[in-house]
Design an enzyme around this catalytic site. Structure first.
Site, mmCIF file in Angstrom:
data_model
loop_
_atom_site.group_PDB
_atom_site.id
_atom_site.type_symbol
_atom_site.label_atom_id
_atom_site.label_comp_id
_atom_site.label_asym_id
_atom_site.label_seq_id
_atom_site.Cartn_x
_atom_site.Cartn_y
_atom_site.Cartn_z
ATOM 1 N N ILE A 130 0.469 2.686 -2.615
ATOM 2 C CA ILE A 130 -0.930 2.348 -2.355
ATOM 3 C C ILE A 130 -1.423 3.360 -1.329
ATOM 4 O O ILE A 130 -0.778 3.575 -0.303
ATOM 5 C CB ILE A 130 -1.108 0.888 -1.867
ATOM 6 C CG1 ILE A 130 -2.593 0.540 -1.724
ATOM 7 C CG2 ILE A 130 -0.311 0.616 -0.625
ATOM 8 C CD1 ILE A 130 -2.859 -0.940 -1.531
ATOM 9 N N VAL A 153 -5.011 5.707 0.308
ATOM 10 C CA VAL A 153 -6.438 6.004 0.467
ATOM 11 C C VAL A 153 -6.547 7.481 0.819
ATOM 12 O O VAL A 153 -5.771 7.977 1.649
ATOM 13 C CB VAL A 153 -7.069 5.127 1.570
ATOM 14 C CG1 VAL A 153 -8.509 5.535 1.847
ATOM 15 C CG2 VAL A 153 -7.002 3.651 1.175
ATOM 16 N N GLU A 213 8.021 -1.591 0.188
ATOM 17 C CA GLU A 213 8.760 -0.865 1.209
ATOM 18 C C GLU A 213 7.777 0.029 1.937
ATOM 19 O O GLU A 213 6.852 0.553 1.338
ATOM 20 C CB GLU A 213 9.862 0.016 0.597
ATOM 21 C CG GLU A 213 11.024 -0.745 0.000
ATOM 22 C CD GLU A 213 10.821 -1.082 -1.469
ATOM 23 O OE1 GLU A 213 11.553 -1.934 -1.984
ATOM 24 O OE2 GLU A 213 9.906 -0.508 -2.103
ATOM 25 N N ASN A 240 5.402 4.637 9.659
ATOM 26 C CA ASN A 240 4.045 4.462 9.152
ATOM 27 C C ASN A 240 3.373 3.295 9.886
ATOM 28 O O ASN A 240 3.247 2.188 9.356
ATOM 29 C CB ASN A 240 4.063 4.230 7.634
ATOM 30 C CG ASN A 240 2.681 4.108 7.027
ATOM 31 O OD1 ASN A 240 1.673 4.016 7.724
ATOM 32 N ND2 ASN A 240 2.631 4.099 5.715
ATOM 33 N N TYR A 259 -0.210 -4.151 6.519
ATOM 34 C CA TYR A 259 0.554 -5.183 5.822
ATOM 35 C C TYR A 259 0.695 -6.447 6.673
ATOM 36 O O TYR A 259 0.573 -7.560 6.149
ATOM 37 C CB TYR A 259 1.916 -4.633 5.392
ATOM 38 C CG TYR A 259 1.795 -3.420 4.500
ATOM 39 C CD1 TYR A 259 0.851 -3.380 3.467
ATOM 40 C CD2 TYR A 259 2.588 -2.309 4.702
ATOM 41 C CE1 TYR A 259 0.726 -2.262 2.661
ATOM 42 C CE2 TYR A 259 2.474 -1.180 3.889
ATOM 43 C CZ TYR A 259 1.535 -1.167 2.874
ATOM 44 O OH TYR A 259 1.409 -0.059 2.076
#
Length: 155
Positions: free
Chosen positions: A78, A80, A112, A117, A124
């Site tokens: 995922i 952007v 994962e 990050n 999340y």
């Protein structure tokens, strides 16, 4: 996959197709030091994974790939585009995947993420994911390998 795109405010979501791969792979290369390849995305489409692009004013804003296995959704990618990060689009893309997973029988989502990050971990956590484990040497890194934080959320 549904061929009908739908909108969420100023984002239009549409199933990813092979025609999107050039833009997706170019964006991926601008986001990650170790990006997915054209082949990774193409294989995901061939495998029937749930893959979506999010466009803003007819330009790619984000994308993602999710694998469904029975009632489990596994978010594989995922992202952007860099120039639009920090504007809430990651949350909107994630919410889109929650809805898509539920529509396809998903009761939980796994993913994962690199421990390095920080933005991803915050995103999340804000959306109800909790750490359930670690995978050693999961990601390529500049100096060897980096582990993965495995996270889960009920849908």
């Amino acid at each position: 996959m549904s061929a009908v795109p739908h909108s969420s405010a100023d984002l239009d979501f549409a199933p990813m197709t092979s025609a999107d791969l050039g833009a997706v792979v170019a964006a991926e290369a601008g986001i990650y030091e170790f990006p997915w390849s054209h082949g990774n995305f193409a294989d995901s489409l061939i495998s029937g994974h749930r893959a979506w692009v999010a466009c803003r004013r007819d330009r790619l804003a984000g994308y993602g790939v999710m694998m469904m296995v029975l009632d489990e959704a596994h978010l594989l990618n995922i992202s952007v585009v860099p120039e639009l990060q920090g504007r809430g689009l990651g949350s909107r893309l994630l919410e889109h995947f929650f809805a898509d997973a539920r529509a396809h029988g998903g009761s939980r989502m796994l993913l994962e993420v690199r421990p390095s990050n920080a933005a991803g971990l915050r995103l999340y956590a804000r959306h109800g994911f909790a750490e359930i484990g670690r995978r050693r040497d999961y990601y390529p890194a500049r100096h060897g390998r980096e582990e993965a934080v495995v996270m889960e959320r009920a849908l």
